[in-house]
Design a protein around this motif. Structure first.
Motif, PDB file in Angstrom:
ATOM      1  N   ALA A  26      27.769 -30.641  13.702  1.00  0.00           N
ATOM      2  CA  ALA A  26      29.099 -31.246  13.729  1.00  0.00           C
ATOM      3  C   ALA A  26      29.476 -31.846  12.381  1.00  0.00           C
ATOM      4  O   ALA A  26      30.645 -31.841  11.996  1.00  0.00           O
ATOM      5  CB  ALA A  26      29.173 -32.307  14.826  1.00  0.00           C
ATOM      6  N   VAL A  27      28.517 -32.353  11.633  1.00  0.00           N
ATOM      7  CA  VAL A  27      28.823 -32.955  10.345  1.00  0.00           C
ATOM      8  C   VAL A  27      29.417 -31.916   9.391  1.00  0.00           C
ATOM      9  O   VAL A  27      30.341 -32.215   8.633  1.00  0.00           O
ATOM     10  CB  VAL A  27      27.584 -33.650   9.740  1.00  0.00           C
ATOM     11  CG1 VAL A  27      26.540 -32.669   9.292  1.00  0.00           C
ATOM     12  CG2 VAL A  27      27.980 -34.554   8.597  1.00  0.00           C
ATOM     13  N   PHE A  28      28.933 -30.690   9.439  1.00  0.00           N
ATOM     14  CA  PHE A  28      29.456 -29.653   8.548  1.00  0.00           C
ATOM     15  C   PHE A  28      30.837 -29.186   9.002  1.00  0.00           C
ATOM     16  O   PHE A  28      31.685 -28.854   8.169  1.00  0.00           O
ATOM     17  CB  PHE A  28      28.474 -28.493   8.447  1.00  0.00           C
ATOM     18  CG  PHE A  28      27.166 -28.925   7.851  1.00  0.00           C
ATOM     19  CD1 PHE A  28      27.100 -29.386   6.549  1.00  0.00           C
ATOM     20  CD2 PHE A  28      26.006 -28.904   8.586  1.00  0.00           C
ATOM     21  CE1 PHE A  28      25.913 -29.817   5.986  1.00  0.00           C
ATOM     22  CE2 PHE A  28      24.808 -29.327   8.039  1.00  0.00           C
ATOM     23  CZ  PHE A  28      24.769 -29.787   6.736  1.00  0.00           C
ATOM     24  N   LEU A  29      31.061 -29.157  10.310  1.00  0.00           N
ATOM     25  CA  LEU A  29      32.402 -28.857  10.814  1.00  0.00           C
ATOM     26  C   LEU A  29      33.358 -29.968  10.388  1.00  0.00           C
ATOM     27  O   LEU A  29      34.509 -29.707  10.012  1.00  0.00           O
ATOM     28  CB  LEU A  29      32.386 -28.717  12.335  1.00  0.00           C
ATOM     29  CG  LEU A  29      31.525 -27.587  12.899  1.00  0.00           C
ATOM     30  CD1 LEU A  29      31.512 -27.643  14.421  1.00  0.00           C
ATOM     31  CD2 LEU A  29      32.014 -26.242  12.418  1.00  0.00           C
ATOM     32  N   GLY A  30      32.883 -31.203  10.435  1.00  0.00           N
ATOM     33  CA  GLY A  30      33.696 -32.337  10.011  1.00  0.00           C
ATOM     34  C   GLY A  30      34.057 -32.269   8.538  1.00  0.00           C
ATOM     35  O   GLY A  30      35.201 -32.518   8.152  1.00  0.00           O
ATOM     36  N   VAL A  31      33.098 -31.929   7.712  1.00  0.00           N
ATOM     37  CA  VAL A  31      33.374 -31.803   6.277  1.00  0.00           C
ATOM     38  C   VAL A  31      34.367 -30.669   6.035  1.00  0.00           C
ATOM     39  O   VAL A  31      35.295 -30.805   5.218  1.00  0.00           O
ATOM     40  CB  VAL A  31      32.070 -31.583   5.478  1.00  0.00           C
ATOM     41  CG1 VAL A  31      32.363 -31.225   4.032  1.00  0.00           C
ATOM     42  CG2 VAL A  31      31.189 -32.821   5.550  1.00  0.00           C
ATOM     43  N   GLY A  32      34.209 -29.564   6.752  1.00  0.00           N
ATOM     44  CA  GLY A  32      35.157 -28.453   6.630  1.00  0.00           C
ATOM     45  C   GLY A  32      36.565 -28.890   6.998  1.00  0.00           C
ATOM     46  O   GLY A  32      37.543 -28.531   6.317  1.00  0.00           O
ATOM     47  N   ALA A  33      36.702 -29.678   8.053  1.00  0.00           N
ATOM     48  CA  ALA A  33      38.023 -30.161   8.475  1.00  0.00           C
ATOM     49  C   ALA A  33      38.602 -31.117   7.430  1.00  0.00           C
ATOM     50  O   ALA A  33      39.806 -31.070   7.136  1.00  0.00           O
ATOM     51  CB  ALA A  33      37.912 -30.852   9.829  1.00  0.00           C
ATOM     52  N   ILE A  34      37.783 -31.972   6.866  1.00  0.00           N
ATOM     53  CA  ILE A  34      38.267 -32.900   5.840  1.00  0.00           C
ATOM     54  C   ILE A  34      38.721 -32.143   4.595  1.00  0.00           C
ATOM     55  O   ILE A  34      39.755 -32.465   3.994  1.00  0.00           O
ATOM     56  CB  ILE A  34      37.192 -33.951   5.501  1.00  0.00           C
ATOM     57  CG1 ILE A  34      37.020 -34.902   6.694  1.00  0.00           C
ATOM     58  CG2 ILE A  34      37.541 -34.713   4.239  1.00  0.00           C
ATOM     59  CD1 ILE A  34      35.870 -35.872   6.569  1.00  0.00           C
ATOM     60  N   VAL A  35      37.993 -31.109   4.200  1.00  0.00           N
ATOM     61  CA  VAL A  35      38.394 -30.289   3.044  1.00  0.00           C
ATOM     62  C   VAL A  35      39.762 -29.666   3.304  1.00  0.00           C
ATOM     63  O   VAL A  35      40.646 -29.687   2.427  1.00  0.00           O
ATOM     64  CB  VAL A  35      37.330 -29.213   2.733  1.00  0.00           C
ATOM     65  CG1 VAL A  35      37.859 -28.173   1.759  1.00  0.00           C
ATOM     66  CG2 VAL A  35      36.067 -29.858   2.185  1.00  0.00           C
ATOM     67  N   SER A  59      32.729 -24.697   6.480  1.00  0.00           N
ATOM     68  CA  SER A  59      31.776 -25.153   7.498  1.00  0.00           C
ATOM     69  C   SER A  59      30.540 -24.267   7.532  1.00  0.00           C
ATOM     70  O   SER A  59      29.414 -24.761   7.539  1.00  0.00           O
ATOM     71  CB  SER A  59      32.439 -25.171   8.877  1.00  0.00           C
ATOM     72  OG  SER A  59      33.525 -26.068   8.900  1.00  0.00           O
ATOM     73  N   LEU A  60      30.732 -22.959   7.554  1.00  0.00           N
ATOM     74  CA  LEU A  60      29.594 -22.033   7.611  1.00  0.00           C
ATOM     75  C   LEU A  60      28.775 -22.074   6.326  1.00  0.00           C
ATOM     76  O   LEU A  60      27.542 -22.049   6.372  1.00  0.00           O
ATOM     77  CB  LEU A  60      30.068 -20.614   7.896  1.00  0.00           C
ATOM     78  CG  LEU A  60      30.567 -20.362   9.319  1.00  0.00           C
ATOM     79  CD1 LEU A  60      31.143 -18.956   9.435  1.00  0.00           C
ATOM     80  CD2 LEU A  60      29.453 -20.574  10.326  1.00  0.00           C
ATOM     81  N   LEU A  61      29.449 -22.134   5.193  1.00  0.00           N
ATOM     82  CA  LEU A  61      28.735 -22.194   3.920  1.00  0.00           C
ATOM     83  C   LEU A  61      27.849 -23.429   3.866  1.00  0.00           C
ATOM     84  O   LEU A  61      26.667 -23.346   3.512  1.00  0.00           O
ATOM     85  CB  LEU A  61      29.729 -22.201   2.757  1.00  0.00           C
ATOM     86  CG  LEU A  61      29.114 -22.274   1.370  1.00  0.00           C
ATOM     87  CD1 LEU A  61      28.379 -20.975   1.050  1.00  0.00           C
ATOM     88  CD2 LEU A  61      30.177 -22.554   0.331  1.00  0.00           C
ATOM     89  N   LEU A  62      28.392 -24.575   4.240  1.00  0.00           N
ATOM     90  CA  LEU A  62      27.595 -25.792   4.246  1.00  0.00           C
ATOM     91  C   LEU A  62      26.480 -25.738   5.286  1.00  0.00           C
ATOM     92  O   LEU A  62      25.365 -26.182   5.039  1.00  0.00           O
ATOM     93  CB  LEU A  62      28.491 -27.010   4.507  1.00  0.00           C
ATOM     94  CG  LEU A  62      29.399 -27.430   3.361  1.00  0.00           C
ATOM     95  CD1 LEU A  62      30.363 -28.509   3.816  1.00  0.00           C
ATOM     96  CD2 LEU A  62      28.582 -27.895   2.174  1.00  0.00           C
ATOM     97  N   LEU A  63      26.790 -25.200   6.446  1.00  0.00           N
ATOM     98  CA  LEU A  63      25.802 -25.120   7.519  1.00  0.00           C
ATOM     99  C   LEU A  63      24.584 -24.317   7.091  1.00  0.00           C
ATOM    100  O   LEU A  63      23.446 -24.730   7.298  1.00  0.00           O
ATOM    101  CB  LEU A  63      26.434 -24.506   8.769  1.00  0.00           C
ATOM    102  CG  LEU A  63      25.545 -24.364   9.990  1.00  0.00           C
ATOM    103  CD1 LEU A  63      25.156 -25.737  10.513  1.00  0.00           C
ATOM    104  CD2 LEU A  63      26.256 -23.585  11.077  1.00  0.00           C
TER     105      LEU A  63
END
Length: 149
Positions: A26-35, A59-63
Motif C-alpha cells: 500500500a505504501v507504494f500505491l500511496g506514493v504513486g497516488a501522491i506523484v 507504483s509498480l516500479l517502486l514495488l
C-alpha cells in the motif's frame, strides 16, 4: 476539491494503511497516488488515462525495485528480549543430551535448553551425551565421540 488533492489524500490514506497491514504494498500505491497528485497540481498531466498510467507505472516500479529495502523499515525485526543471534557454527563441538532414541539415524537432542532434530550415524539412546559435529539447516549432526575441530 480538485483532482490533485484527491490523489494526494488517497496516497496519504494508502500510506497510513500500511501501518495496519504491513504487507509493504500500500505504501507504494500511496506514493504513486501522491506523484500523480503533484503532477496534476503543477499541470504536467491532465487526462484520466495519463493519471492512471503514471499511477500504475510509478507504483509498480517502486514495488519491484524498492520493496525489499523498505520492508525492513516497515516490518522491522522482532525478537524476544532474551534472543541471541544465531551461533550454530559456534555450537559445533558442544555437548548435547539425547532426548529420544535415534531411529534410522534420526532423533531429538537438547542443546543450550532448546530441542533440536538431529541426525547421527551412531545408535544413540535417550539420556546419552553426544557432540555436535555439524549444522544442516535446522537439524544438527551429532556423534557419540567428540571430533577434533
Amino acid at each position: 476539491m480538485s483532482t490533485a488533492i484527491i490523489w494526494i489524500i488517497i496516497g496519504v490514506v494508502l500510506i497510513l494503511t500500511e501501518l495496519l497491514a504491513t504487507s509493504i504494498v500500500a505504501v507504494f500505491l500511496g506514493v504513486g497516488a501522491i506523484v500523480v497528485g503533484i503532477l496534476l497540481h503543477f499541470g504536467l498531466i491532465e487526462s484520466a488515462s495519463a493519471q492512471y498510467t503514471i499511477f500504475g507505472l510509478v507504483s509498480l516500479l517502486l514495488l519491484f525495485t524498492a520493496r525489499g529495502r523498505f520492508k525492513r523499515w516497515f516490518v522491522g525485526y522482532t525478537a524476544d528480549t532474551n534472543e541471541q543471534p544465531s551461533t550454530l557454527s559456534q555450537d559445533i563441538g558442544d555437548r548435547v543430551t539425547v532426548l529420544a532414541d535415534f531411529q534410522q539415524g534420526q532423533g531429538r537432542v537438547l542443546l543450550n535448553g532448546v530441542q533440536w532434530d538431529a541426525h547421527s550415524t551412531d545408535a544413540l539412546k535417550a539420556g546419552e551425551l553426544a557432540w555436535v559435529t555439524a549444522n544442516q539447516g535446522i537439524h544438527l549432526q551429532v556423534a557419540r565421540e567428540k571430533h577434533p575441530q
